[in-house]
Design a protein around this motif. Structure first.
Motif, PDB file in Angstrom:
ATOM      1  N   THR A   9       0.808  -1.230   0.000  1.00  0.00           N
ATOM      2  CA  THR A   9       0.000   0.000   0.000  1.00  0.00           C
ATOM      3  C   THR A   9       0.839   1.277   0.000  1.00  0.00           C
ATOM      4  O   THR A   9       0.293   2.358  -0.193  1.00  0.00           O
ATOM      5  N   ARG A  10       2.147   1.173   0.198  1.00  0.00           N
ATOM      6  CA  ARG A  10       2.993   2.367   0.174  1.00  0.00           C
ATOM      7  C   ARG A  10       3.033   2.953  -1.236  1.00  0.00           C
ATOM      8  O   ARG A  10       3.162   2.246  -2.220  1.00  0.00           O
ATOM      9  N   ASN A  13       4.082   9.881  -2.560  1.00  0.00           N
ATOM     10  CA  ASN A  13       3.008  10.856  -2.400  1.00  0.00           C
ATOM     11  C   ASN A  13       3.592  12.237  -2.126  1.00  0.00           C
ATOM     12  O   ASN A  13       4.116  12.505  -1.052  1.00  0.00           O
ATOM     13  N   HIS A 130       5.306   5.198   6.060  1.00  0.00           N
ATOM     14  CA  HIS A 130       3.952   4.834   5.640  1.00  0.00           C
ATOM     15  C   HIS A 130       3.181   4.197   6.794  1.00  0.00           C
ATOM     16  O   HIS A 130       2.021   4.538   7.049  1.00  0.00           O
ATOM     17  N   GLY A 135       3.007  10.557   4.554  1.00  0.00           N
ATOM     18  CA  GLY A 135       3.192  10.444   3.118  1.00  0.00           C
ATOM     19  C   GLY A 135       4.585  10.917   2.778  1.00  0.00           C
ATOM     20  O   GLY A 135       5.207  11.660   3.546  1.00  0.00           O
ATOM     21  N   PRO A 170      -0.068  13.212   4.695  1.00  0.00           N
ATOM     22  CA  PRO A 170      -0.695  13.221   3.361  1.00  0.00           C
ATOM     23  C   PRO A 170      -1.984  14.035   3.331  1.00  0.00           C
ATOM     24  O   PRO A 170      -2.766  14.000   4.269  1.00  0.00           O
ATOM     25  N   LYS A 172      -4.163  13.548   0.810  1.00  0.00           N
ATOM     26  CA  LYS A 172      -5.178  12.631   0.287  1.00  0.00           C
ATOM     27  C   LYS A 172      -4.575  11.251   0.104  1.00  0.00           C
ATOM     28  O   LYS A 172      -3.348  11.091   0.018  1.00  0.00           O
ATOM     29  N   GLU A 173      -5.424  10.251   0.052  1.00  0.00           N
ATOM     30  CA  GLU A 173      -4.966   8.890  -0.165  1.00  0.00           C
ATOM     31  C   GLU A 173      -4.577   8.705  -1.614  1.00  0.00           C
ATOM     32  O   GLU A 173      -5.192   9.267  -2.516  1.00  0.00           O
TER      33      GLU A 173
END
Length: 200
Positions: A9-10, A13, A130, A135, A170, A172-173
């Motif tokens: 999932t990293r 960003n 992460h 981010g 972060p 946003k995702e």
């Protein structure tokens, strides 16, 4: 977050806020880097944490490096480029410069393996950030390896900056990533004769 989830999932960003990152989290990231493997336990990594106004000095050096490639640094276009370059280190509240200082005191040590150890440290740090909810991204490119950059961080003749890790919270995702299937990049070998097929 387990290690497999962190790996999958990293994402790089760059959409991060300017909110300060607590020192404790930065220290956790640094410690993760020090647990990377290194042949002969040389631990050849060096970390430089840039926050606040110290980022200005990095911007100045990046701008000086960029200027070396300009025909006319005083032109309006190139002056604007310099101003833009000066701002680059302020895209994140914390930058960790990661460098290698190879062990040169042993004939057993292979230079390439010293670099490999520091790259492994960088991956540890990205995954740790992460997992901590931060981010970030790993920046490299030609300016990274310029002699002026080595001079800025006081590295030896054999030392080298290997990247800048920009970290922050972060905004946003990031979307899910995609990788090639392991079947596309893996060759299974179980017999001596299997190596013959590699030559075909």
């Amino acid at each position: 977050m387990d290690v497999f989830e962190a790996i999958k999932t990293r994402r790089s960003n760059g959409l991060i806020s300017n909110d300060p990152v607590p020192k404790e989290l930065i220290e956790n990231i640094l410690e993760a880097g020090t647990w990377a493997p290194s042949h002969f336990r040389t631990e050849p990594w060096k970390f430089f944490v840039l926050q606040g106004d110290s980022r200005m000095q990095l911007g100045e050096v990046l701008a000086d490096i960029a200027e070396k490639t300009m025909d006319d640094p005083t032109s309006e276009t190139n002056r604007k480029k310099r101003e833009k370059t000066l701002e680059k280190p302020f895209r994140a509240p914390v930058i960790i410069t990661v460098a290698v200082e190879p062990n040169v005191n042993s004939e057993k040590v292979i230079l390439l393996e010293e670099y490999g150890a520091v790259y492994a440290a960088i991956q540890n740090m990205l995954l740790a950030a992460h997992a901590l909810g931060l981010g970030g991204y790993w920046r490299t490119g030609k300016p990274t390896y310029d002699p002026l950059m080595k001079e800025l961080f006081g590295l030896s003749e054999k030392g080298e900056v290997l990247g800048f890790l920009y970290f922050g919270y972060p905004k946003k995702e990031m979307p899910a990533g995609k990788r090639k299937s392991i079947n596309e990049v893996t060759t299974w070998l179980s017999e001596k004769s299997d190596f013959d097929n590699l030559l075909e």
